[in-house]
Design a protein around this motif. Structure first.
Motif, PDB file in Angstrom:
ATOM      1  N   LEU A 256      50.168  24.370  -0.535  1.00 30.94           N
ATOM      2  CA  LEU A 256      51.590  23.746  -0.564  1.00 30.94           C
ATOM      3  C   LEU A 256      52.199  23.496   0.778  1.00 30.94           C
ATOM      4  N   ALA A 257      51.834  24.662   1.696  1.00 28.84           N
ATOM      5  CA  ALA A 257      52.591  24.460   2.988  1.00 28.84           C
ATOM      6  C   ALA A 257      51.514  23.676   3.960  1.00 28.84           C
ATOM      7  N   PHE A 282      53.525  29.835 -10.654  1.00 32.17           N
ATOM      8  CA  PHE A 282      53.934  29.993  -9.441  1.00 32.17           C
ATOM      9  C   PHE A 282      55.260  30.514  -9.390  1.00 32.17           C
ATOM     10  N   GLN A 283      56.108  29.916 -10.158  1.00 32.49           N
ATOM     11  CA  GLN A 283      57.606  30.297 -10.408  1.00 32.49           C
ATOM     12  C   GLN A 283      57.831  31.771 -10.651  1.00 32.49           C
ATOM     13  N   ILE A 291      57.686  23.039  -5.288  1.00 33.70           N
ATOM     14  CA  ILE A 291      58.214  22.086  -4.254  1.00 33.70           C
ATOM     15  C   ILE A 291      59.142  22.932  -3.518  1.00 33.70           C
ATOM     16  N   ALA A 292      59.971  23.629  -4.167  1.00 29.68           N
ATOM     17  CA  ALA A 292      60.955  24.369  -3.414  1.00 29.68           C
ATOM     18  C   ALA A 292      60.389  25.417  -2.264  1.00 29.68           C
ATOM     19  N   PHE A 293      59.170  25.889  -2.643  1.00 29.84           N
ATOM     20  CA  PHE A 293      58.345  26.607  -1.635  1.00 29.84           C
ATOM     21  C   PHE A 293      58.120  25.612  -0.387  1.00 29.84           C
ATOM     22  N   ARG A 294      57.478  24.869  -0.540  1.00 28.25           N
ATOM     23  CA  ARG A 294      56.966  23.688   0.161  1.00 28.25           C
ATOM     24  C   ARG A 294      57.988  23.312   1.118  1.00 28.25           C
ATOM     25  N   VAL A 295      59.556  22.913   0.781  1.00 30.09           N
ATOM     26  CA  VAL A 295      60.370  22.648   1.475  1.00 30.09           C
ATOM     27  C   VAL A 295      60.667  23.948   2.379  1.00 30.09           C
ATOM     28  N   ALA A 296      60.781  25.115   1.729  1.00 33.21           N
ATOM     29  CA  ALA A 296      61.674  26.253   2.523  1.00 33.21           C
ATOM     30  C   ALA A 296      60.538  26.656   3.596  1.00 33.21           C
ATOM     31  N   VAL A 297      59.328  26.784   3.340  1.00 32.34           N
ATOM     32  CA  VAL A 297      58.370  27.263   4.363  1.00 32.34           C
ATOM     33  C   VAL A 297      58.443  26.209   5.419  1.00 32.34           C
ATOM     34  N   VAL A 304      59.621  33.051   1.527  1.00 33.04           N
ATOM     35  CA  VAL A 304      59.516  33.247   0.240  1.00 33.04           C
ATOM     36  C   VAL A 304      58.520  34.316  -0.027  1.00 33.04           C
ATOM     37  N   GLY A 305      58.684  35.012  -0.943  1.00 30.69           N
ATOM     38  CA  GLY A 305      57.909  36.280  -1.269  1.00 30.69           C
ATOM     39  C   GLY A 305      56.815  36.125  -1.924  1.00 30.69           C
ATOM     40  N   GLY A 306      55.980  37.133  -2.499  1.00 28.22           N
ATOM     41  CA  GLY A 306      54.876  37.277  -3.308  1.00 28.22           C
ATOM     42  C   GLY A 306      53.499  37.039  -2.325  1.00 28.22           C
ATOM     43  N   GLY A 307      53.402  37.831  -1.170  1.00 22.10           N
ATOM     44  CA  GLY A 307      52.322  37.650  -0.307  1.00 22.10           C
ATOM     45  C   GLY A 307      50.987  37.629  -0.877  1.00 22.10           C
ATOM     46  N   PRO A 308      50.010  38.022  -0.187  1.00 13.06           N
ATOM     47  CA  PRO A 308      48.713  37.986  -0.375  1.00 13.06           C
ATOM     48  C   PRO A 308      48.330  39.356  -1.038  1.00 13.06           C
ATOM     49  N   PRO A 309      47.110  39.620  -1.557  1.00 10.56           N
ATOM     50  CA  PRO A 309      46.744  40.999  -2.142  1.00 10.56           C
ATOM     51  C   PRO A 309      46.657  41.629  -0.986  1.00 10.56           C
ATOM     52  N   ARG A 310      47.228  43.218  -1.447  1.00  8.33           N
ATOM     53  CA  ARG A 310      47.272  44.193  -0.318  1.00  8.33           C
ATOM     54  C   ARG A 310      45.652  44.424   0.018  1.00  8.33           C
TER      55      ARG A 310
END
Length: 312
Positions: A256-257, A282-283, A291-297, A304-310
């Motif tokens: 998306l980014a 995704f939501q 789409i909101a994530f794409r615009v924000a980043v 926006v939260g929800g990062g990669p696996p630890r």
């Protein structure tokens, strides 16, 4: 009835890829500098904007504080901390004023294959930040200092010998960093990843676009689903299903980014039946629509939260 014309969304700029470019007269595949030199040579706005380098960043912070985002997760560095971001990860720098440190940029091919394998430089689950202490910190400091000193000593050796010395000094540094000890961001200090977890992690990396079912991985690896969940919980702090979902979310964020593919196209690439299922997934995972994530980043409006696996 007059049909209202829909307002066109504002265009968003694609996250740029950054290729390695050696300065004139310097060896291809490696560059060494201080954060002061980085500030002098690079546009601060471009550094603060999300970008996707095609090479490794290895940073040792000497003084001050630094905030750095890697794959949409923010990390706060204190003096003595190490940052290692890998090719293809989306990253951006925070405020660099007042931070002092040393930075090594290198392409994976600059190292010999044996060193690359031993240091696991292609381990995308490797922790971006480590906090070495004691003797391990001193060894890393010594290795970083020797590499910086040699990089600036162009006239001391024939070029081909100078290049080999740099290659060996970089090998020492990455091996020291990869085994530096100390807790890593998102990692339980002293927790050794099990073989079960490592096999599962590698299987997820190969297959997350085809299956998000723990049972499929358990069957392929010869484990019970509960065994995979226990091993993943111990090593990564989350269950096996959540681990898979986080990997899917990370790839979705990158797509998306980085590009302008539609939600339907991204859904297909990630193995979803359609764009609706992908958007709901995704939501649910991030609290944001694709789409909101794409615009924000891209706009830098928010993290926006929800990062990669630890990492393990």
């Amino acid at each position: 009835m007059v049909k209202m014309r829909q307002q066109e969304p504002e265009p968003v700029t694609e996250i740029r890829e950054v290729a390695f470019a050696a300065p004139a007269g310097r060896p291809a595949g490696l560059e060494v500098m201080t954060l002061t030199e980085l500030r002098e040579r690079a546009d601060a706005c471009r550094l603060a904007t999300p970008h996707r380098p095609g090479f490794h960043h290895l940073l040792l912070l000497d003084s001050g504080r630094l905030v750095h985002s890697v794959d949409f997760r923010e990390h706060r560095l204190a003096p003595g901390d190490l940052l290692w971001s890998r090719p293809g990860q989306v990253q951006h720098f925070g405020e660099l004023t007042g931070a002092q440190g040393r930075l090594v940029l290198f392409e994976a091919g600059f190292l010999d294959p044996a060193t690359a394998a031993a240091a696991r430089i292609e381990d995308w689950y490797g922790p971006p930040v480590r906090h070495p202490r004691g003797a391990a910190a001193r060894r890393v400091e010594e290795a970083m200092g020797q590499l910086h000193q040699e990089f600036g000593a162009l006239g001391g050796l024939p070029l081909e010998i100078h290049l080999e010395v740099l290659r060996h000094l970089l090998a020492v540094l990455v091996l020291r960093v990869s085994h530096a000890g100390g807790p890593a961001d998102g990692e339980d200090a002293g927790c050794e990843a099990s073989e079960t977890y490592l096999r599962f992690r590698d299987a997820v990396e190969r297959g997350f676009t085809r299956s998000r079912r723990v049972a499929d991985y358990a069957r392929a690896l010869g484990y019970a689903p509960r065994t995979l969940s226990r091993a993943t919980e111990a090593a990564a702090g989350t269950g096996a299903k959540e681990f898979i979902d986080r990997r899917v979310v990370l790839e979705a964020k990158r797509l998306l980014a980085h590009g302008d593919q539609s939600a339907a196209r991204i859904a297909d690439r990630l193995g979803f039946a359609d764009a609706t299922n992908f958007s709901k997934f995704f939501q649910r995972q991030t609290g944001s629509t694709p789409i909101a994530f794409r615009v924000a980043v891209r706009g830098g409006a928010q993290r926006v939260g929800g990062g990669p696996p630890r990492p393990a």
